[in-house]
Design a protein around this motif. Structure first.
Motif, short mmCIF file in Angstrom:
data_model
loop_
_atom_site.label_atom_id
_atom_site.label_comp_id
_atom_site.label_asym_id
_atom_site.label_seq_id
_atom_site.Cartn_x
_atom_site.Cartn_y
_atom_site.Cartn_z
N ASN A 141 7.76 4.34 2.17
CA ASN A 141 8.78 3.72 3.02
C ASN A 141 8.64 4.12 4.48
OD1 ASN A 141 9.95 2.52 0.73
ND2 ASN A 141 11.03 4.42 0.31
N ASP A 142 7.42 4.37 4.86
CA ASP A 142 7.13 4.65 6.27
C ASP A 142 6.24 3.51 6.75
OD1 ASP A 142 6.65 6.88 8.56
OD2 ASP A 142 4.77 5.85 8.10
N LEU A 143 6.54 2.97 7.88
CA LEU A 143 5.82 1.80 8.37
C LEU A 143 4.31 1.99 8.35
CD1 LEU A 143 5.78 -1.03 9.66
CD2 LEU A 143 5.97 0.09 11.88
N PHE A 144 3.86 3.12 8.88
CA PHE A 144 2.41 3.32 8.99
C PHE A 144 1.77 3.60 7.64
CE2 PHE A 144 3.71 4.18 13.38
CZ PHE A 144 2.88 3.27 14.01
N VAL A 145 2.47 4.39 6.82
CA VAL A 145 1.94 4.70 5.50
C VAL A 145 1.86 3.42 4.67
CG1 VAL A 145 2.35 5.95 3.35
CG2 VAL A 145 2.76 7.08 5.55
N ASP A 146 2.92 2.64 4.68
CA ASP A 146 2.93 1.40 3.90
C ASP A 146 1.89 0.41 4.41
OD1 ASP A 146 4.84 2.46 2.31
OD2 ASP A 146 6.53 1.37 3.18
N ALA A 147 1.75 0.35 5.72
CA ALA A 147 0.74 -0.55 6.29
C ALA A 147 -0.65 -0.14 5.81
CB ALA A 147 0.81 -0.52 7.81
N ALA A 148 -0.87 1.18 5.76
CA ALA A 148 -2.16 1.68 5.29
C ALA A 148 -2.35 1.36 3.81
CB ALA A 148 -2.27 3.17 5.54
N LEU A 149 -1.26 1.43 3.06
CA LEU A 149 -1.33 1.10 1.63
C LEU A 149 -1.71 -0.37 1.44
CD1 LEU A 149 1.72 2.83 -0.10
CD2 LEU A 149 -0.67 2.99 -0.81
N VAL A 150 -1.04 -1.21 2.18
CA VAL A 150 -1.34 -2.65 2.10
C VAL A 150 -2.82 -2.87 2.40
CG1 VAL A 150 -0.97 -4.89 3.22
CG2 VAL A 150 0.99 -3.43 2.68
N ASP A 151 -3.27 -2.23 3.47
CA ASP A 151 -4.65 -2.42 3.88
C ASP A 151 -5.62 -1.89 2.83
OD1 ASP A 151 -6.22 -3.48 6.02
OD2 ASP A 151 -6.98 -1.44 6.28
N MET A 152 -5.29 -0.72 2.27
CA MET A 152 -6.17 -0.13 1.25
C MET A 152 -6.30 -1.08 0.05
SD MET A 152 -6.10 1.45 -1.92
CE MET A 152 -4.42 2.05 -2.16
N TYR A 153 -5.17 -1.54 -0.47
CA TYR A 153 -5.21 -2.44 -1.62
C TYR A 153 -5.95 -3.73 -1.28
CZ TYR A 153 -2.21 0.43 -4.57
OH TYR A 153 -1.73 1.44 -5.35
N ALA A 154 -5.68 -4.24 -0.09
CA ALA A 154 -6.32 -5.49 0.31
C ALA A 154 -7.84 -5.32 0.38
CB ALA A 154 -5.78 -5.96 1.65
N LYS A 155 -8.28 -4.19 0.95
CA LYS A 155 -9.72 -3.97 1.11
C LYS A 155 -10.39 -3.64 -0.22
CE LYS A 155 -10.58 -3.44 5.80
NZ LYS A 155 -9.39 -2.90 6.45
N CYS A 156 -9.62 -3.07 -1.15
CA CYS A 156 -10.20 -2.76 -2.45
C CYS A 156 -10.12 -3.97 -3.38
CB CYS A 156 -9.49 -1.56 -3.09
SG CYS A 156 -9.77 -0.03 -2.20
N GLY A 157 -9.60 -5.05 -2.87
CA GLY A 157 -9.59 -6.29 -3.65
C GLY A 157 -8.39 -6.47 -4.56
N ASP A 158 -7.46 -5.50 -4.55
CA ASP A 158 -6.27 -5.65 -5.41
C ASP A 158 -5.16 -6.28 -4.58
OD1 ASP A 158 -4.18 -5.51 -7.16
OD2 ASP A 158 -4.61 -3.47 -7.81
N ILE A 159 -5.27 -7.60 -4.41
CA ILE A 159 -4.39 -8.29 -3.48
C ILE A 159 -2.95 -8.33 -4.01
CG2 ILE A 159 -4.71 -10.68 -4.29
CD1 ILE A 159 -5.10 -9.62 -0.66
N GLU A 160 -2.81 -8.32 -5.33
CA GLU A 160 -1.45 -8.32 -5.90
C GLU A 160 -0.72 -7.02 -5.56
OE1 GLU A 160 -4.06 -9.25 -7.81
OE2 GLU A 160 -3.61 -11.37 -8.18
N ALA A 161 -1.45 -5.90 -5.70
CA ALA A 161 -0.84 -4.62 -5.37
C ALA A 161 -0.48 -4.56 -3.89
CB ALA A 161 -1.78 -3.47 -5.73
N ALA A 162 -1.36 -5.11 -3.07
CA ALA A 162 -1.10 -5.13 -1.63
C ALA A 162 0.19 -5.90 -1.37
CB ALA A 162 -2.26 -5.78 -0.89
N ARG A 163 0.30 -7.03 -2.04
CA ARG A 163 1.47 -7.88 -1.83
C ARG A 163 2.75 -7.18 -2.28
NH1 ARG A 163 2.51 -13.44 -1.08
NH2 ARG A 163 4.72 -13.45 -0.54
#
Length: 614
Positions: free
Chosen positions: A174-196
């Motif tokens: 629930n921190d803007l930067f941490v969550d943004a990094a999470l989104v990016d990590m999932y997106a780059k690892c191909g798990d787009i559902e998790a990113a979403r």
DNA sequence: CTAGGGTTAG
């Protein structure tokens, strides 16, 4: 000066020094001028001064001075220096100091994790992260984004998930930067559902989080979702910038959506985004992937300060459009312009040679790469060479190359060779290869289909059936073929024997109408299974139609005479359609551009730009 | 103290 040192407290002294002596020489001279100063006082002064340090050479000189004073074992000073080195991107220097500190503080661990990640040394970053956890220290919310960035860089989804759990435990979610990094990590690892999932839970979403999500969609092949999400972002009041545009351009290129791509081109100009080399390259590539080689080339010519990526992109463009010679010429121009090629550039050149059947040239450039530019060929370079040799019928030479590769061949290498076996109907070799191939990638539908087609070409129907069963057993699901066509600012999708379009009856009628003149021009439908060499998209029933033909029928009905038709197909075009489209282009007197999985086919006056070499 | 980005074979 001496009076200053004696009269002021260390902090005041440091402040004074910072104000007066911004450069290292002055600092070092001042320290040298006071040999009687107590060591701990000097340490304190240096710490304070370092906080203001803005020059790397100042840092280095001060560091050297510290050694002269015999302070190198003071943890506090070392920590300070390590942090400073990281801030100057000298992670190696920082690392050496880090090793010398008996028990580094949490903060320094965090700084080091960040430093390695920033430097692109993701493994080291994660190694440090693990060690830190082992010691029972908790990373802070500034370190987590970098640990996640490392996972993203390595496409290590498993580790990313573990870190996700850790950060929740540490109360850092629930921190803007941490969550943004999470989104990016999932997106780059191909798990787009998790990113979403993470994205949807974010209370606040900034441009960066939106962009990560959009880029995740684009890079994972969710092209229409990319465009949709971009609109959603604008709708929610977030103003895009040039970075978010890059992903959208990628999606347009993938979809072959020329009009949309053009719209974004003018959008970039109208909104006054910086038209830098990245944007220019992305737009150029979009034009090329949408079939507009001319526009791509225009933009390329206009672009000043072309870098390696820009040159490579243009070379690749010539390649997929079948202009092998031009690709080679451009490569030579690039070298003349003083830009040093890398393995990607050579992949582009070699693939261009392969598509144009430039066997000798391809060999020459491969040699040039290894001998003159001393670049170790990557798998992608070998795959091009195998393809080049194989296509040209030099199968044993291709095998030699594979056997003498210094790296372990992967499925794509054997796949290239199998593709060549299909072209030349070499069953013996194909069977041998298939063993390797299915061991490396048992669920790849395309490779099974290739093998099955080779059997079919030899009328070995029992084996065809065997491969079919093998696929079913392994769960290697065939990819459904589809074709895209842009119309009225929409991208329409046609599947095999598709009847979902409101105009479907008209489309089939159009194809019926074309049947007679095609026959007149000598068209014989290749009903033989052999030539339906693409996935399942064939053979459904006599009445089923390949998706590209439906897309073409749609284009013929809905555009004015003479308009170029642009079709984008997800698989390789089949031989029968290739024949048919050549004739259609002649009958209706239109240019028909079909981009298949590998390249462009430009059909005009009954011939194809690939010269039937594909 | 933090971030998102352009080219690549089959």
């Amino acid at each position: 000066m001496r009076t200053l040192f004696n009269q002021l407290s260390p902090i005041n002294l440091a402040a004074t020094l910072c104000n007066r002596f911004s450069n290292s020489n002055h600092l070092c001279t001042s320290i040298s001028a006071s040999p009687n100063l107590p060591i701990n006082q000097i340490a304190h002064i240096i710490c304070c001064v370092l906080q203001e340090c803005t020059s790397f050479s100042c840092l280095k000189k001060t560091h050297a001075k510290i050694f002269a004073y015999g302070l190198q074992y003071d943890s506090r000073i070392l920590t300070k220096f390590a942090i400073m080195y990281v801030s100057f991107n000298r992670i190696d220097a920082a690392s050496i100091l880090f090793e010398d500190i008996p028990s580094p503080c949490s903060f320094l661990w965090n700084v080091m994790i960040r430093g390695f990640a920033t430097d692109g040394r993701f493994l080291s970053s994660l190694e440090l992260y693990s060690k830190m956890m082992e010691k029972g220290l908790k990373p802070d919310k500034f370190a987590f984004p970098f640990a996640l960035k490392s996972c993203a860089g390595l496409s290590d989804l498993q580790r990313g998930k573990v870190i996700h759990q850790h950060l929740v435990c540490c109360g850092c979610s629930n921190d803007l930067f941490v969550d943004a990094a999470l989104v990016d990590m999932y997106a780059k690892c191909g798990d787009i559902e998790a990113a979403r999932l993470v994205f949807d839970k974010m209370a606040l979403r900034d441009l960066v989080s939106w962009t990560s999500m959009i880029s995740g969609y684009a890079h994972n092949g969710y092209n229409s979702e990319t465009l949709g999400f971009f609109d959603l972002m604008r709708g929610s009041g977030v103003i895009p910038n040039r970075v978010s545009i890059l992903s959208v351009l990628l999606a347009c290129g993938n979809l072959g959506a020329l009009r949309k791509g053009e719209w974004f081109h003018s959008y970039v100009i109208q909104t006054g985004f910086e038209f830098d080399i990245l944007v220019a390259t992305a737009i150029m590539d979009m034009y090329s992937k949408c079939g507009s080689l001319d526009l791509a080339h225009c933009l390329f010519d206009e672009t000043a300060g072309k870098d390696l990526v820009c040159w490579s992109a243009m070379i690749a463009s010539y390649g997929i459009h079948g202009h092998g010679r031009k690709a080679i010429d451009l490569f030579d121009q690039m070298v003349k312009a003083g830009v040093r090629p890398n393995h990607v550039t050579f992949t582009c050149v070699l693939s261009a040679c392969s598509h144009s059947g430039l066997l000798e040239e391809g060999k020459r450039y491969f040699q040039l790469m290894t001998e003159e530019f001393v670049i170790a060929p990557k798998l992608s370079n070998y795959a091009c060479m195998v393809d080049l040799l194989g296509r040209a019928g030099h199968l044993s030479e291709a095998v030699d190359l594979i056997e003498n590769m210094p790296v372990e061949p992967d499925a794509s290498i054997w796949g290239s060779l199998l593709g060549a076996c299909r072209i030349h109907n070499n069953l013996d070799l194909a069977e041998k290869i298939a063993d390797h191939l299915f061991h490396l990638d048992p669920v790849h539908a395309g490779y099974h289909v290739l093998l099955s087609n080779i059997y079919a070409a030899k009328s070995r129907w029992n084996e065809v059936e065997k491969v079919r069963k093998m696929m079913a057993r392994r769960g290697a699901n065939k990819i459904q073929g589809f074709s895209l066509v842009e119309y009225d600012n929409q991208v329409l999708k046609f599947g095999v024997g598709d009847i979902s379009h409101p105009q479907w009856e008209k489309l089939y009628a159009k194809l019926e109408e074309l049947a007679a003149p095609m026959k007149h021009l000598g068209y014989v439908p290749l009903t033989d299974f052999v030539l339906h060499d693409i996935e399942e998209e064939s053979k459904e029933a006599a009445l089923s139609y390949h998706s590209e033909r439906l897309a073409i029928a749609f284009g013929l009905i809905n555009t004015s005479p003479g308009t170029t038709l642009r079709i984008t197909k997800n698989l390789r075009i089949c031989g029968d359609c290739h024949n048919a489209i050549k004739l259609i282009s002649k009958i209706v007197n239109r240019v028909i551009l079909v981009r298949d999985m590998h390249r462009f086919h430009r059909f005009e006056h009954g011939v194809c730009s690939c010269g039937d070499y594909w």
